[in-house]
Design a protein around this motif. Structure first.
Motif, short mmCIF file in Angstrom:
data_model
loop_
_atom_site.label_atom_id
_atom_site.label_comp_id
_atom_site.label_asym_id
_atom_site.label_seq_id
_atom_site.Cartn_x
_atom_site.Cartn_y
_atom_site.Cartn_z
N ASP A 300 3.84 -27.03 10.08
CA ASP A 300 4.82 -27.62 9.17
C ASP A 300 4.79 -29.15 9.27
N TYR A 301 4.64 -29.64 10.48
CA TYR A 301 4.58 -31.08 10.72
C TYR A 301 3.38 -31.70 10.00
N LYS A 302 2.24 -31.03 10.07
CA LYS A 302 1.02 -31.54 9.43
C LYS A 302 1.19 -31.62 7.91
N LYS A 303 1.94 -30.68 7.35
CA LYS A 303 2.15 -30.66 5.91
C LYS A 303 3.13 -31.73 5.45
N LYS A 304 4.18 -31.94 6.21
CA LYS A 304 5.28 -32.78 5.75
C LYS A 304 5.24 -34.21 6.27
N MET A 305 4.59 -34.46 7.40
CA MET A 305 4.54 -35.81 7.94
C MET A 305 3.32 -36.52 7.35
N LYS A 306 3.52 -37.10 6.17
CA LYS A 306 2.41 -37.68 5.40
C LYS A 306 2.02 -39.08 5.87
N ASN A 307 2.97 -39.79 6.47
CA ASN A 307 2.71 -41.19 6.82
C ASN A 307 1.97 -41.26 8.15
N PRO A 308 0.71 -41.65 8.14
CA PRO A 308 -0.07 -41.68 9.39
C PRO A 308 0.38 -42.76 10.37
N THR A 309 1.18 -43.72 9.90
CA THR A 309 1.62 -44.80 10.79
C THR A 309 2.83 -44.39 11.63
#
Length: 316
Positions: A300-309
């Motif tokens: 779920d984190y990989k899908k929703k956490m779009k900001n790489p910074t």
């Protein structure tokens, strides 16, 4: 009209009111304890030297609030037996709560964050909030107030909030652990989505220079280092002795024993369920998550956490 806390005078036992219902409030799940004073929250008049400490619930707000309070007003005031409790000195902006039995003769009869803040005469005022970014009063931006945001990794956040919701009557019943994990991922809890909360403040930081973004995990790893960064942001230069004294005061075990800070005087929390300050650790989630649940959260984190910074650590 808020439901106050009732007491059985014969047994002196607290009888908690029914838990509030979660409802959609401008796109964010909330309860009445945080919306019934909404007009005053939105019209709150900030001052240029106000310091706002914002977090998702159970992400270190009390910890940083205590630190900032000690930096500005000294450790002696905290040790003084007659000094106010931390949530009187640093009110929750959005709170609107009426107890039947005051916690002390000097306690407010109504806990309205906006009214409590208006009565504070010391400077700077330190303000606590769990509000999503879009709900902050416009005067915060107009006055260019300093904002300290503290973020905590999603897995420890859900564990800590689950235990808190078991013991506080101002949130709905959390239910059982497995269903709570799912509701958390969906953002169907008070103050809404963890993802929206941490991301929106992070994005605002890119255009608003007066936000100091801190990570709970960094503070646990090296409190002194993060303390120095905080001092730099606030423009403060405590002596080595003052720093040592403050860092001692804000150690988790010392805060947990400090009745001025640990919320033990709050009427309306079931301390048989949990303490307000429980463990203060990074990685406690591993004691609650199954392997499958951890994998689900990672995906779920990989899908929703779009900001790489914006990155989080679930262990240190």
């Amino acid at each position: 009209m808020l439901t106050p806390v009732h007491y059985n005078t014969k047994s002196n036992q607290m009888s908690l009111p029914p838990r509030p219902q979660l409802f959609d409030f401008h796109g964010v799940p909330m309860t009445r304890y945080f919306t019934d004073n909404w007009e005053n929250v939105q019209n709150f008049q900030a001052k240029p030297d106000d310091i706002l400490i914002a977090t998702y619930p159970k992400a270190g707000n009390t910890w940083v609030s205590h630190m900032v309070d000690l930096l500005h007003f000294g450790t002696e005031s905290s040790k003084n037996q007659t000094s106010p409790l931390i949530y009187h000195k640093i009110p929750l902006l959005e709170l609107n709560f009426t107890p039947i039995q005051p916690e002390s003769p000097n306690a407010p009869s109504v806990f309205k964050g906006t009214e409590m803040l208006e009565k504070i005469t010391t400077s700077p005022r330190i303000i606590k909030t769990h509000l999503p970014l879009k709900f902050l009063p416009k005067s915060i931006w107009e006055q260019n107030c300093r904002i300290i945001y503290v973020a905590r990794n999603i897995k420890d956040s859900v564990v800590s909030l689950f235990h808190f919701e078991r013991m506080t009557f101002m949130h709905p019943e959390p239910g059982e652990w497995t269903s709570y994990l799912q509701r958390f991922l969906e953002g169907n809890i008070v103050f809404g989505s963890w993802y929206d909360h941490v991301n929106n403040y992070w994005e605002k930081k890119q255009t608003y220079s007066n936000i100091h973004y801190m990570f709970y995990e960094d503070m646990i790893e090296d409190t002194g280092r993060e303390f120095d960064k905080l001092c730099s942001f606030l423009g403060l230069s405590p002596s080595a002795e003052e720093k040592k004294d403050i860092l001692s005061c804000v150690m988790f075990e010392n805060m947990k024993k400090n009745n001025k800070v640990n919320y033990s005087a709050v009427k309306g929390m079931d301390y048989k369920m949990s303490s307000f300050m429980r463990k203060g650790k990074v990685g406690d989630w591993i004691n609650y998550f199954t392997v499958a649940q951890s994998k689900e959260y990672d995906e779920d984190y990989k899908k929703k956490m779009k900001n790489p910074t914006l990155t989080f650590r679930t262990e240190i």
